[in-house]
Design an enzyme around this catalytic site. Structure first.
Site: not given
Ligand code: NAD
Length: 336
Positions: A232, A234, A258, A263, A295
């Protein structure tokens, strides 16, 4: 501020108009995506808001800056659709909505795992045709299973908290440990090791050059036979063509997504009377062990209003002091 809002759906318009009652910006709505072909629409708008599948490329940003745009706000947490180097070069501030409702995405993720794991989506279709046969609907329980959560930021942490109630063993992978959930998980610092142990792998890291196709030809051989993949985050975290082969031969047991790497040309629109010209995506939809949603994990009433409020607040902060708390680039300087 005069703001041009792109990729606007009716629900975006309603929440932005409601939130704007407290900000008083001059809002113009475009249902089209922002890309280099539509940039001309931004002429004279100091602020521009975009969504996940707009293509805010270098060429686009150069034109935006020339037309008077000084700030771009994405109505999302992820900002990989915006060329930050170009924004820095042209002194355009980029801001986002870091945490509008991590729980919205987390609850949806749990829903996908339960739906796919218990085959609820297939049962729904059968029952509607008066088919009450249970053959093929056998599922599995989460209790006692091993779940790997890759990325333990805001959303990953919520997923861990939500899933903990089911009683699984949760493994976590993230370069930064999150103290909020450290006592609920076992952190493992090696991707191959963590995916080799997990019955369910859930992706919650951002899309970066390091995470691009993290589930792909190099990692798939290490995945535990029959594991479920859930994404869910990217789309491009997954090499879809490679995963389809693994789904076909049973190496990967099932997948719920999702998000999809291509997409942009498919999601957020009604294509029901057209042919989708993406053979990989079409092939994916034919597999019985795959569940795809378009999404929508973010799409709750609470999240939409928070997105609208924070986005408009970003513009107000810029207008007031030039400093935006959620900025990714601040007047040409890369921020947090
Ligand atoms: P966030 O920045 O709070 O958390 C991302 C985490 O990933 C961080 O803890 C970071 O240290 C970690 N990270 C970075 N590089 C990494 C790697 N190489 N290996 C492992 N972990 C790594 O972000 P979030 O708010 O938790 O959102 C996560 C993702 O969810 C966003 O980047 C966005 O793309 C996606 N998202 C999707 C939807 C949807 O509707 N499907 C909605 C909101 C966000």
């Amino acid at each position: 501020m005069k703001i041009a809002n792109f990729s606007i759906k009716q629900y975006d318009k309603e929440s932005l108009l409601k939130a704007n009652e407290q900000f008083g910006h001059e809002l113009t709505f475009f249902d089209t995506r922002l890309d280099r072909h539509t940039t001309a629409l931004t002429q004279g708008f100091e602020g521009v808001s975009v969504f996940v599948n707009d293509d805010v490329c270098a060429e686009c940003i150069a034109q935006l800056a020339e037309g008077g745009t000084r700030i771009i706000c994405t109505r999302s947490a992820g900002f990989n659709q915006i060329n930050l180097e170009a924004a820095e070069e042209h002194g355009v501030t980029v801001a986002r909505v870091p945490a509008y409702s991590p729980n919205a995405v987390s609850e949806f993720t749990v829903g996908l795992i339960l739906t796919l794991g218990r085959k609820i989506h297939r049962a729904y279709n059968r029952v509607r045709e008066n088919n009450f046969e249970l053959d093929g609907l056998q599922g599995f329980e989460i209790k006692g299973r091993t779940i790997a959560v890759l990325g333990t930021g805001r959303i990953g942490a919520e997923v861990i908290k939500n899933l903990s109630g089911f009683g699984p063993h949760i493994l976590a992978y993230d370069p930064y440990r999150n103290p909020e959930i450290e006592d609920l998980v076992e952190y493992i610092d090696d991707v191959q090791e963590i995916i080799s142990q997990a019955d369910i792998i859930s992706l919650h890291m951002p899309l970066t050059p390091e995470t691009y196709h993290i589930i792909g030809p190099e990692t798939i051989p290490h995945i535990k036979e029959g594991a479920m993949i859930v994404n869910t985050s990217r789309g491009a975290l997954i090499d879809t063509a490679a995963v389809i082969e693994a789904l076909k031969d049973g190496k990967i047991g099932s997948m719920a997504i999702d998000v999809y790497e291509e997409e942009g040309d498919i999601f957020f629109q009604d294509l029901s009377d057209r042919v989708v010209r993406d053979d990989v995506f079409s092939r994916l939809l034919t597999l019985p062990n795959v569940l795809v949603t378009g999404h929508q994990a973010f799409l709750t009433d609470r999240a939409l209003l928070k997105i609208a409020v924070v986005t408009l607040q970003n513009f107000s902060e810029f207008e007031g002091s030039g400093f935006v708390a959620t900025a990714v680039t601040q007047k040409g300087t890369r921020g947090g």
